[in-house]
Design an enzyme around this catalytic site. Structure first.
Site, PDB file in Angstrom:
ATOM      1  N   THR A   1      -3.608  -8.948 -10.256  1.00 48.38           N
ATOM      2  CA  THR A   1      -3.178  -7.664 -10.780  1.00 48.38           C
ATOM      3  C   THR A   1      -3.054  -7.841 -12.311  1.00 48.38           C
ATOM      4  O   THR A   1      -2.344  -8.611 -12.879  1.00 48.38           O
ATOM      5  CB  THR A   1      -1.606  -7.501 -10.176  1.00 48.38           C
ATOM      6  OG1 THR A   1      -1.495  -7.467  -8.779  1.00 48.38           O
ATOM      7  CG2 THR A   1      -0.945  -6.213 -10.734  1.00 48.38           C
TER       8      THR A   1
ATOM      9  N   LYS B   1      -3.099   0.026  -8.725  1.00 47.96           N
ATOM     10  CA  LYS B   1      -2.042  -1.339  -8.383  1.00 47.96           C
ATOM     11  C   LYS B   1      -0.721  -1.240  -9.254  1.00 47.96           C
ATOM     12  O   LYS B   1       0.248  -1.356  -8.707  1.00 47.96           O
ATOM     13  CB  LYS B   1      -2.610  -2.608  -8.513  1.00 47.96           C
ATOM     14  CG  LYS B   1      -2.075  -3.621  -8.491  1.00 47.96           C
ATOM     15  CD  LYS B   1      -1.340  -3.819  -6.966  1.00 47.96           C
ATOM     16  CE  LYS B   1      -0.385  -5.187  -6.654  1.00 47.96           C
ATOM     17  NZ  LYS B   1       0.305  -5.028  -5.631  1.00 47.96           N
TER      18      LYS B   1
HETATM   19  N1  LIG Z   1       2.327 -12.672  -3.953  1.00 45.59           N
HETATM   20  C1  LIG Z   1       2.290 -11.417  -3.685  1.00 45.59           C
HETATM   21  O1  LIG Z   1       2.961 -10.846  -2.878  1.00 45.59           O
HETATM   22  C2  LIG Z   1       1.334 -10.577  -4.367  1.00 45.59           C
HETATM   23  C3  LIG Z   1       0.591 -11.039  -5.619  1.00 45.59           C
HETATM   24  N2  LIG Z   1      -0.198 -10.101  -5.938  1.00 45.59           N
HETATM   25  C4  LIG Z   1      -0.884 -10.447  -7.524  1.00 45.59           C
HETATM   26  O2  LIG Z   1      -2.012 -11.625  -7.176  1.00 45.59           O
HETATM   27  C5  LIG Z   1      -1.897 -12.575  -8.127  1.00 45.59           C
HETATM   28  C6  LIG Z   1      -1.786 -13.922  -7.551  1.00 45.59           C
HETATM   29  O3  LIG Z   1      -0.332 -13.847  -7.138  1.00 45.59           O
HETATM   30  P1  LIG Z   1       0.325 -15.050  -6.181  1.00 45.59           P
HETATM   31  O4  LIG Z   1      -0.741 -15.772  -5.461  1.00 45.59           O
HETATM   32  O5  LIG Z   1       1.595 -14.579  -5.662  1.00 45.59           O
HETATM   33  O6  LIG Z   1       0.854 -16.012  -7.380  1.00 45.59           O
HETATM   34  P2  LIG Z   1       1.024 -17.630  -7.549  1.00 45.59           P
HETATM   35  O7  LIG Z   1       1.964 -17.682  -8.838  1.00 45.59           O
HETATM   36  O8  LIG Z   1       1.405 -18.295  -6.064  1.00 45.59           O
HETATM   37  O9  LIG Z   1      -0.344 -18.170  -7.967  1.00 45.59           O
HETATM   38  C7  LIG Z   1      -0.874 -18.031  -9.045  1.00 45.59           C
HETATM   39  C8  LIG Z   1      -2.313 -18.630  -9.237  1.00 45.59           C
HETATM   40  O10 LIG Z   1      -2.743 -18.268 -10.618  1.00 45.59           O
HETATM   41  C9  LIG Z   1      -3.108 -19.733 -10.956  1.00 45.59           C
HETATM   42  N3  LIG Z   1      -2.987 -19.804 -12.363  1.00 45.59           N
HETATM   43  C10 LIG Z   1      -1.849 -19.492 -13.186  1.00 45.59           C
HETATM   44  N4  LIG Z   1      -2.075 -19.480 -14.740  1.00 45.59           N
HETATM   45  C11 LIG Z   1      -3.515 -19.928 -14.636  1.00 45.59           C
HETATM   46  C12 LIG Z   1      -4.367 -20.532 -15.852  1.00 45.59           C
HETATM   47  N5  LIG Z   1      -3.859 -20.199 -16.935  1.00 45.59           N
HETATM   48  N6  LIG Z   1      -5.704 -20.979 -15.551  1.00 45.59           N
HETATM   49  C13 LIG Z   1      -6.188 -20.795 -14.147  1.00 45.59           C
HETATM   50  N7  LIG Z   1      -5.546 -20.728 -13.229  1.00 45.59           N
HETATM   51  C14 LIG Z   1      -3.827 -20.230 -13.428  1.00 45.59           C
HETATM   52  C15 LIG Z   1      -2.189 -20.758 -10.469  1.00 45.59           C
HETATM   53  O11 LIG Z   1      -2.879 -21.964 -10.561  1.00 45.59           O
HETATM   54  P3  LIG Z   1      -1.767 -23.231 -10.223  1.00 45.59           P
HETATM   55  O12 LIG Z   1      -1.719 -23.714  -8.951  1.00 45.59           O
HETATM   56  O13 LIG Z   1      -2.435 -24.444 -11.046  1.00 45.59           O
HETATM   57  O14 LIG Z   1      -0.592 -22.929 -10.884  1.00 45.59           O
HETATM   58  C16 LIG Z   1      -2.670 -20.243  -9.027  1.00 45.59           C
HETATM   59  O15 LIG Z   1      -3.536 -20.579  -8.276  1.00 45.59           O
HETATM   60  C17 LIG Z   1      -0.964 -12.133  -9.370  1.00 45.59           C
HETATM   61  O16 LIG Z   1      -1.680 -11.213 -10.153  1.00 45.59           O
HETATM   62  C18 LIG Z   1       0.026 -11.188  -8.326  1.00 45.59           C
HETATM   63  O17 LIG Z   1       0.542 -10.299  -9.235  1.00 45.59           O
HETATM   64  C19 LIG Z   1      -0.798  -8.925  -5.564  1.00 45.59           C
HETATM   65  C20 LIG Z   1      -0.058  -8.697  -4.255  1.00 45.59           C
HETATM   66  C21 LIG Z   1       0.622  -9.325  -3.647  1.00 45.59           C
HETATM   67  O1  LIG Z   2       1.912  -7.025  -5.642  1.00 49.53           O
HETATM   68  C1  LIG Z   2       2.660  -7.352  -4.965  1.00 49.53           C
HETATM   69  C2  LIG Z   2       2.972  -6.324  -4.022  1.00 49.53           C
HETATM   70  C3  LIG Z   2       3.983  -6.901  -3.087  1.00 49.53           C
HETATM   71  C4  LIG Z   2       3.956  -5.777  -1.818  1.00 49.53           C
HETATM   72  O2  LIG Z   2       3.258  -4.939  -1.705  1.00 49.53           O
HETATM   73  O3  LIG Z   2       5.274  -6.083  -1.031  1.00 49.53           O
END
Ligand SMILES: NC(=O)C1=CN([C@@H]2O[C@H](COP(=O)(O)OP(=O)(O)OC[C@H]3O[C@@H](n4cnc5c(N)ncnc54)[C@H](OP(=O)(O)O)[C@@H]3O)[C@@H](O)[C@H]2O)C=CC1
Ligand SMILES: O=CCCC(=O)O
Length: 291
Positions: A95, A170
Site C-alpha cells: 500500500t 486502496k
Molecule cells: N497486514 C494487513 O492486514 C494488510 C497490510 N497491507 C499492506 O501490505 C504491506 C505489508 O503489510 P504487512 O505484511 O502487514 O507488514 P509487516 O510490517 O508485517 O511486513 C513489512 C515487510 O516489509 C519489509 N520491509 C520494511 N522495510 C523495508 C526496507 N527498508 N527494505 C526492505 N524490506 C523492508 C519487512 O521486512 P523485515 O521482515 O526485514 O522487517 C517485511 O517483510 C503494507 O504496505 C501494508 O499497508 C495491505 C492489506 C492488509
Molecule cells: O490494509 C489493510 C486492510 C485491512 C483490512 O481490510 O481489514
C-alpha cells in the site's frame, strides 16, 4: 508457474505460502533472512537479493511496509532494477501512494520490464485463505498473465486502468476503514462508561444496517484488550497520512479522516504502532472524566 516474492511480513508470508500450497514454484527474499525459514519449510527457494530473485523469475511480486521500503527494494544496490529487462514483470502489492507507484513503474518500464501495482484489501486471515480483494492497475498484459496467481491470492481482482488508480483506490478504502475504526472505538468506550454492556452493543450493531465483518471480527478481541496484530497500526496511520495527502491534492475536505489520523498518531506515540490498528481504542480510554 514460477514467481518471485519479496517481503515476508504478515501479508507476504501468508500469500507466498498460499501460492506454494496451490502448486506455484516460489523464490522468496526478505530483508530479515530468518523470516524465510517458515516459507522454505513449505517448499520455497531463497534468493540472496531482490536482484537475484528477479533474475531467476519471470514475474516477481512484492508486498512491503511503505513507500520508503517499496522504493528501496527497487532502486537500492542489489535491487529489482538491476535485473529487470525485457520480458520481466514486477507486481507491487504494497500500500503506497500513486506517486511512488508511478516512480517505480517508470523505472521498470524504462528498462523494458512490465509493471503492475496491485494493493490488496483484506487482512491476515483473508491472505491465509486466498480471500483478498486485488486492486490492480498498470500493464494490462501483465495483469492477464498474473490472473492465475491472483485467483489463488484473492476472491476478486479488479483492473482499474492506469498506474496510480490501484494505489488511490486502496487509500480511499483504508481512509474509510481507519475512520470507522475510530468511531467504533469511541462507541465501545461510550457504551461502557455510560453503564451499558459493550457486548450488548456488539449484538445490537450486528443485527442492524451497519453490521460488518470488522465489528464482528475485531469487537470481541478489542473488549478483551487483545490487539495482536493482523493489520499493524503503524501501517494504518501511514495509509491515513497518504489518503489525506490525496485529499489535499484533490481539494477534498476530510475532517473525519484528519481526526482519525491524529488518533493513530497518538497511538503510535504511545508505543502501539506494532499492535493491531484496533489498539487505537487505547487513545479513547485515556480520557477519563474527573469528578
Ligand atoms: N497486514 C494487513 O492486514 C494488510 C497490510 N497491507 C499492506 O501490505 C504491506 C505489508 O503489510 P504487512 O505484511 O502487514 O507488514 P509487516 O510490517 O508485517 O511486513 C513489512 C515487510 O516489509 C519489509 N520491509 C520494511 N522495510 C523495508 C526496507 N527498508 N527494505 C526492505 N524490506 C523492508 C519487512 O521486512 P523485515 O521482515 O526485514 O522487517 C517485511 O517483510 C503494507 O504496505 C501494508 O499497508 C495491505 C492489506 C492488509
Ligand atoms: O490494509 C489493510 C486492510 C485491512 C483490512 O481490510 O481489514
Amino acid at each position: 508457474m514460477e514467481v518471485g516474492f519479496l517481503g515476508l511480513g504478515i501479508m507476504g508470508k501468508a500469500m507466498s505460502i498460499n501460492l506454494l500450497k496451490n502448486g506455484f514454484k516460489v523464490t522468496v527474499w526478505n530483508r530479515t533472512l530468518s523470516k524465510c525459514d517458515e516459507v522454505v519449510a513449505h517448499g520455497a527457494s531463497v534468493g540472496a537479493t531482490p536482484a537475484e530473485v528477479v533474475k531467476n523469475c519471470k514475474i516477481t511480486i512484492a508486498i512491503l511496509s511503505d513507500p520508503a521500503a517499496a522504493l528501496s527494494v527497487v532502486f537500492d544496490k542489489d535491487g529489482v532494477l538491476e535485473q529487470v529487462c525485457n520480458g520481466k514483470g514486477y507486481i507491487d502489492m504494497s500500500t503506497v501512494d500513486s506517486q511512488t507507484s508511478c516512480k517505480i513503474s517508470e523505472a521498470i518500464t524504462s528498462k523494458g520490464g512490465h509493471f503492475l501495482e496491485a494493493p490488496v484489501s483484506g487482512s491476515k486471515q483473508p491472505a491465509e485463505t486466498g480471500q483478498l480483494i486485488i486492486l490492480a492497475a498498470g500493464d494490462k498484459a501483465l495483469y492477464e498473465e498474473a490472473v492465475p496467481a491472483f485467483n489463488v491470492l484473492g476472491k476478486k481482482s479488479f483492473f482499474l486502468g492506469q498506474t496510480g488508480n490501484g494505489a488511490k483506490m486502496k487509500l480511499v478504502v483504508n481512509m474509510i476503514l481507519g475512520s470507522v475504526m475510530n468511531a467504533f472505538s469511541e462507541g465501545l468506550v461510550l457504551a461502557e462508561r455510560s453503564g451499558l454492556n459493550p457486548h450488548d452493543l456488539l449484538d445490537v450493531l450486528d443485527l442492524g444496517g451497519i453490521a460488518n465483518p470488522m465489528f464482528r471480527g475485531k469487537g470481541p478481541a478489542m473488549l478483551r484488550d487483545d490487539n495482536s496484530p493482523a493489520f499493524p497500526l503503524k501501517h494504518q496511520q501511514k495509509d491515513m497520512r497518504l489518503a489525506l495527502a490525496l485529499g489535499d491534492e484533490n481539494g477534498v475536505s476530510m475532517p473525519v479522516a484528519a481526526a482519525a489520523n491524529e488518533a493513530f498518531k497518538k497511538a503510535r506515540s504511545m508505543g502501539l504502532g506494532d499492535l493491531d490498528f484496533s489498539a487505537v481504542l487505547e487513545t479513547v480510554k485515556l480520557h477519563k472524566q474527573s469528578s
